[in-house]
Scaffold this motif. Structure first.
Motif, PDB file in Angstrom:
ATOM      1  N   LEU A  89      -3.241   6.855  -1.618  1.00  0.00           N
ATOM      2  CA  LEU A  89      -1.814   6.634  -1.375  1.00  0.00           C
ATOM      3  C   LEU A  89      -1.372   5.210  -1.687  1.00  0.00           C
ATOM      4  N   GLY A  90      -2.344   4.324  -1.856  1.00  0.00           N
ATOM      5  CA  GLY A  90      -2.019   2.940  -2.157  1.00  0.00           C
ATOM      6  C   GLY A  90      -1.578   2.137  -0.949  1.00  0.00           C
ATOM      7  N   ASP A  91      -1.708   2.695   0.240  1.00  0.00           N
ATOM      8  CA  ASP A  91      -1.297   1.998   1.454  1.00  0.00           C
ATOM      9  C   ASP A  91      -2.174   2.450   2.614  1.00  0.00           C
ATOM     10  N   ARG A  92      -2.234   1.644   3.641  1.00  0.00           N
ATOM     11  CA  ARG A  92      -3.067   1.966   4.805  1.00  0.00           C
ATOM     12  C   ARG A  92      -2.405   3.008   5.707  1.00  0.00           C
ATOM     13  N   LEU A  93      -3.192   3.612   6.568  1.00  0.00           N
ATOM     14  CA  LEU A  93      -2.657   4.602   7.510  1.00  0.00           C
ATOM     15  C   LEU A  93      -1.606   3.972   8.416  1.00  0.00           C
ATOM     16  N   PHE A  94      -1.956   2.860   9.015  1.00  0.00           N
ATOM     17  CA  PHE A  94      -1.064   2.073   9.860  1.00  0.00           C
ATOM     18  C   PHE A  94      -1.671   0.677   9.934  1.00  0.00           C
ATOM     19  N   PRO A  95      -0.894  -0.325  10.325  1.00  0.00           N
ATOM     20  CA  PRO A  95      -1.450  -1.679  10.391  1.00  0.00           C
ATOM     21  C   PRO A  95      -2.687  -1.736  11.288  1.00  0.00           C
ATOM     22  N   PHE A  96      -3.707  -2.391  10.789  1.00  0.00           N
ATOM     23  CA  PHE A  96      -4.976  -2.586  11.501  1.00  0.00           C
ATOM     24  C   PHE A  96      -5.718  -1.280  11.790  1.00  0.00           C
TER      25      PHE A  96
END
Length: 123
Positions: A89-96
């Protein structure tokens, strides 16, 4: 602890899916995927799947087995899920997410170690 015992089958289910995901992620990493992200996710899944199976089996003689299995499973899902999300997806699930998953895995292993100090209650 009785409520946790009702979640025991979830540990076995997650163990099987984690083993499946580990093999699939290893294949994806070796066939052109990001070997760093997918390989790390695969390693975590394949390392923890048999541990979850062992904790499921050890329930009767190891007081902390269910708690440790649930925490380890959740931590691995979050950690590996974040790495897979970054790749696809090019992005994390959620911060940290990855650090949170890693901390949960460490807490799960701490529960395994602590379980050695407490005997299981016999009826």
């Amino acid at each position: 602890m009785e409520r946790l015992a009702k979640l025991r089958p979830l540990i076995l289910f997650v163990s099987g899916l984690m083993g499946l995901a580990g093999v699939a992620l290893a294949a994806a990493a070796s066939h052109g995927g990001d070997a760093h992200l997918l390989g790390s996710a695969s390693t975590m899944c394949l390392a923890h799947a048999p541990v979850l199976l062992a904790l499921f089996i050890a329930h009767g003689s190891f007081r902390a087995a269910t708690l440790a299995g649930l925490v380890l499973g959740l931590g691995t899902i979050i950690f590996a899920g974040d790495l897979v999300s970054r790749h696809f997806l090019g992005d994390r699930l959620f911060p940290f997410a990855a650090p949170a998953g890693g901390m949960l895995m460490m807490l799960g292993w701490l529960a395994v170690a602590a379980g050695a100090l407490f005997t299981h209650r016999r009826a």
